[in-house]
Design an enzyme around this catalytic site. Structure first.
Site, mmCIF file in Angstrom:
data_model
loop_
_atom_site.group_PDB
_atom_site.id
_atom_site.type_symbol
_atom_site.label_atom_id
_atom_site.label_comp_id
_atom_site.label_asym_id
_atom_site.label_seq_id
_atom_site.Cartn_x
_atom_site.Cartn_y
_atom_site.Cartn_z
ATOM 1 C CE LYS A 21 -7.318 1.623 2.974
ATOM 2 N NZ LYS A 21 -6.125 1.933 3.811
ATOM 3 C CD GLU A 46 10.736 3.062 34.456
ATOM 4 O OE1 GLU A 46 11.509 2.434 35.168
ATOM 5 O OE2 GLU A 46 11.104 3.753 33.482
ATOM 6 C CB CYS A 67 -4.985 -1.813 3.465
ATOM 7 S SG CYS A 67 -4.355 -2.081 5.152
ATOM 8 C CD GLU A 111 -2.739 1.039 2.580
ATOM 9 O OE1 GLU A 111 -3.735 1.765 2.640
ATOM 10 O OE2 GLU A 111 -2.443 0.216 3.474
ATOM 11 C CE LYS A 124 6.135 13.439 35.310
ATOM 12 N NZ LYS A 124 6.814 12.539 36.277
ATOM 13 C CB ILE A 128 16.209 -4.525 33.885
ATOM 14 C CG1 ILE A 128 15.849 -5.607 32.868
ATOM 15 C CG2 ILE A 128 14.989 -3.705 34.253
ATOM 16 C CD1 ILE A 128 16.812 -6.735 32.812
ATOM 17 C CG ASP A 129 13.669 -0.279 32.342
ATOM 18 O OD1 ASP A 129 13.100 -1.313 31.952
ATOM 19 O OD2 ASP A 129 13.274 0.372 33.329
ATOM 20 C CB SER A 130 19.893 1.657 30.830
ATOM 21 O OG SER A 130 20.515 0.996 31.912
ATOM 22 C CG LEU A 179 24.822 0.654 30.579
ATOM 23 C CD1 LEU A 179 23.588 0.122 29.850
ATOM 24 C CD2 LEU A 179 26.083 0.050 29.955
ATOM 25 C CB SER A 180 21.260 3.258 35.204
ATOM 26 O OG SER A 180 20.339 2.195 34.974
ATOM 27 C CE LYS A 239 -2.829 -5.819 12.713
ATOM 28 N NZ LYS A 239 -2.071 -4.563 12.599
#
Length: 560
Positions: free
Chosen positions: A120, A410, A156, A51, A529, A303-305, A299-300, A189
Site C-alpha cells: 500500500k 445523551e 484501499c 484488505e 465521561k 425508547i433507548d433500552s 429495560l426501563s 457510504k
C-alpha cells in the site's frame, strides 16, 4: 489453466466479501480456503479478498509484534501452496515485515507459490484510520501479470487519495484494476465509494473491482457492498450489504478492453434499514467474537433500552437476551407496563429487581457525610449507580455482557451517569442521536431486517415511542427539564460534532444563541465521561472516540 503470458479473452473473477476476525490468523486462513473452494465450484480463475484479510482489519498495534507478522506470512505461504492444484489464483491482503519496514500488503498466489507482492502506497491518517503510525508506505506499484492479464492492485486508500497510484498502474500497462478495501460503514457510504471509484475509472479509462470487508470490529462495522464499474462508467455488479458472499463476475476482453455484463445486482438498503443493520451486525460480532454467551440490559420502559433490546434479540436471538427492570419509587406504572410489554413482544427473559433497599442503604450510609446538605443530583445518581451495580453483578455471576443503552445526544451533553447507566461492555446505539433512535424504532416495528433473529410485528410498544422521555429519577421528571427539545438539541449537536460549525453559523440557522452556547459547553465538559464509556457502533461520519478526539482539559469556547 491458461498458459503463462497468453492473452485470454475471458477472466472469471470472484470477490470474497467475508467476515474475518482480527488476530485469528488460523481461522481467517480456514475461511479463505473455504471461499477458494466455493470460487472453484463457480469456475473462477481468480479470487479477490479484502484488505489485510489474513490478519483481520484493522489490526492496529498487533502488527508491531514480530510473532504476529510471522504467523500471517506463514498463513499466506500455506495458502499459496494450495494453488498448486490448478484452481483459482488468489489476491489476499496481509501485513508483512520487509527488513526494518512494515507494510500493508497483498500477495498474488498462483501455481503453488507467491507470484507477486504489492504494498500500500497511500497510508490513511484521519478519522478512524491511523496507519502511518504502524505501517511504512510502499513503492509505487506496477501491474501483476496473472495468466496473461496485467492486473493493477491499488489497496484501499490508494484509490481514495491523490498520489496517482491508479494513473501509474495505467501508464505501466494495467488492463483492469482490483482494489481490496477495509472501508467502514457510515450513513451514505456506498454512494461515496461509488463516486471514488468512478473518479478513478474516468481518469484511467480502466474498469475497477472494489472488494470490501464485512463484519464488526470493535466500534467499526464493515458493510461489504462490494461492486465493480466498467470503463464506460456502467455498474458491472453490485454485491449485497451486511451479508457474507463469494460472488463471481465474468469479464470479456474486447477492442476497448475488459468488460463485465449481467453481473449480480443486489439491493442496497435505504438509510434507516442500513443504520439498523449496522448496529445489529456490530453488536452481534462484538458479542460473538469476544466469546460472550449472552447479554443483559436494563429495560426501563424508555425508547433507548427498548431499541437496544430489539437489536440484541435481532442480533443474538431471544434465548441469549436477558432484560431486567430495576424500579424505584419514582418508576411509573406506565414504565413497568411498557417494559414488560416490550420484553413479551420480543420473547426474551424479563426479570424485576427492585432497588429501594440498596438505594436507601446507600443514603443511610451517607447520612452523616451529607448532613446539612440538600437532596439533589447526587441522590438521583445513586439510583442510576445502584442499577449499574446490579447489572454488573448479574454479568459477573452468569457471564453475560452488559449492553449499555445511552444514545449520542445523551453522550454528547453528559446526560448519563458514570458507573451507572453508562456501565456496560458495548453500546449498540452510541452513535445514534435521539431522533434517529425514534426513527429506527418506528422502522423496526414495520420491518424485520434480513438476518434478524427477532419476531415480526410491533416489538417496541407504541406508547414507548409516543410518551415524553424521562430518566424517572425524581417525580414528574422529563428529559426536557434539563435539555432543549431533542429535535433542536440534535441539530445543534450535529452542527458542532459532524460539521464543526461555529456557534455563529449555528445561530444563523435559527437557533437561540444562549442555547447554542450552553450545548457547546455541555459537549466540551462531558469529554471525560465519553473517555470512560463503552465502545459502540459507528454510524455517523464522525463518532466519539476514533473520529473525534478532543482534549478533556479544554477551556476553549466559541464566542465569535
Amino acid at each position: 489453466m491458461t498458459a503463462p503470458n497468453a492473452a485470454p479473452s475471458t477472466l472469471r473473477i470472484a470477490v470474497a466479501q467475508l467476515n474475518p476476525t482480527v488476530g485469528d490468523v488460523a481461522g481467517n486462513l480456514a475461511k479463505a480456503r473455504e471461499a477458494r473452494a466455493d470460487a472453484a465450484r463457480q469456475g473462477a480463475d481468480l479470487l479477490l479478498f479484502t484488505e489485510l484479510f489474513i490478519s483481520g482489519y484493522p489490526p492496529e498495534d498487533l502488527v508491531l509484534k514480530p510473532a504476529f507478522l510471522k504467523a500471517c506470512l506463514q498463513a499466506v505461504e500455506r495458502f499459496a501452496a494450495d494453488t498448486a492444484d490448478g484452481g483459482p489464483g488468489v489476491v489476499i491482503g496481509f501485513p508483512r515485515q520487509a527488513g526494518a519496514l512494515r507494510h500493508n500488503s497483498i500477495a498474488v498466489l498462483d501455481g503453488g507459490k507467491i507470484i507477486a507482492i504489492r504494498d500500500k502506497v497511500d497510508l490513511p491518517n484521519y478519522g478512524e484510520f491511523d496507519e502511518k503510525r504502524v505501517f511504512d508506505a510502499g513503492a509505487m506499484p506496477g501491474p501483476v501479470n496473472f495468466r496473461g492479464v496485467r492486473i493493477g492492485i491499488p489497496i484501499c486508500e490508494d484509490i481514495w487519495g491523490e498520489l496517482g497510484v491508479c494513473e501509474t498502474l495505467k501508464e505501466s500497462g494495467a488492463e483492469i484494476l482490483l482494489s481490496p478495501n477495509g472501508s467502514p460503514y457510515y450513513r451514505g457510504k456506498v454512494d461515496v465509494r461509488h463516486q471514488v471509484v468512478l473518479k478513478q475509472v474516468i481518469e484511467t479509462d480502466l474498469p475497477m473491482i472494489y472488494a470490501n470487508q464485512l463484519g464488526g470490529q470493535d466500534e467499526l462495522v464493515f458493510d461489504g457492498a462490494s461492486f465493480a464499474f466498467n470503463a464506460d462508467k456502467s455498474l458491472a455488479f453490485q454485491m449485497s450489504q451486511f451479508e457474507e458472499a463469494v460472488a463471481i463476475s465474468e469479464w470479456r476482453r474486447g477492442e476497448e478492453g475488459w468488460t463485465a455484463e449481467n453481473g449480480l445486482n443486489s439491493r442496497i438498503p435505504e438509510s434507516d434499514e442500513a443504520d439498523y443493520r449496522a448496529c445489529m451486525l456490530g453488536l452481534r460480532d462484538y458479542v460473538n467474537k469476544n466469546g460472550f454467551k449472552n447479554v443483559v440490559l436494563g429495560l426501563s420502559g424508555g425508547i433507548d433500552s427498548a431499541i437496544c433490546a430489539a437489536l440484541a434479540v435481532d442480533a443474538l436471538g431471544e434465548e441469549r437476551v436477558r432484560t431486567v427492570m430495576l424500579p424505584y419509587r419514582y418508576t411509573s406504572q406506565e414504565s413497568l407496563k411498557d417494559a414488560e410489554a416490550c420484553a413479551k413482544a420480543l420473547g426474551c427473559r424479563y426479570d424485576t429487581v427492585a432497588i429501594e433497599e440498596p438505594v436507601e442503604g446507600f443514603l443511610n450510609a451517607l447520612s452523616d457525610a451529607f448532613e446539612g446538605t440538600e437532596s439533589g443530583i447526587t441522590e438521583e445518581n445513586l439510583q442510576s449507580r445502584t442499577r449499574g451495580t446490579i447489572l454488573m453483578a448479574i454479568s459477573n455471576k452468569f457471564g453475560s455482557m452488559v449492553a449499555t443503552t445511552g444514545n449520542k445526544s445523551e453522550m454528547s451533553v453528559g446526560y448519563a451517569t458514570l458507573y451507572g447507566d453508562m456501565n456496560g461492555g458495548f453500546n449498540p446505539i452510541k452513535d445514534l442521536y435521539k431522533m434517529q433512535v425514534y426513527a429506527l424504532s418506528r422502522w423496526r416495528n414495520g420491518v424485520v431486517p434480513p438476518g434478524a433473529l427477532g419476531p415480526s410485528g410491533e416489538v417496541i410498544p407504541q406508547n414507548i415511542i409516543d410518551k415524553a422521555p424521562s430518566a424517572e429519577l425524581r417525580p414528574n421528571q422529563t428529559d426536557q427539564d434539563s435539555l432543549p427539545p431533542y429535535p433542536v438539541l440534535d441539530d445543534i449537536l450535529e452542527c458542532l460534532v459532524e460539521k464543526e460549525m461555529s456557534t455563529e453559523e449555528i445561530v444563523a440557522r435559527g437557533h437561540d444563541e444562549p442555547t447554542v452556547h450552553r450545548v457547546e459547553h455541555l459537549l466540551y465538559i462531558a469529554e471525560y465521561k465519553r473517555r470512560q464509556s463503552a465502545p459502540g457502533v459507528k454510524i455517523t461520519k464522525k463518532n466519539f472516540g476514533r473520529d473525534r478526539r478532543y482534549p478533556i482539559t479544554n477551556r476553549f469556547r466559541d464566542r465569535g
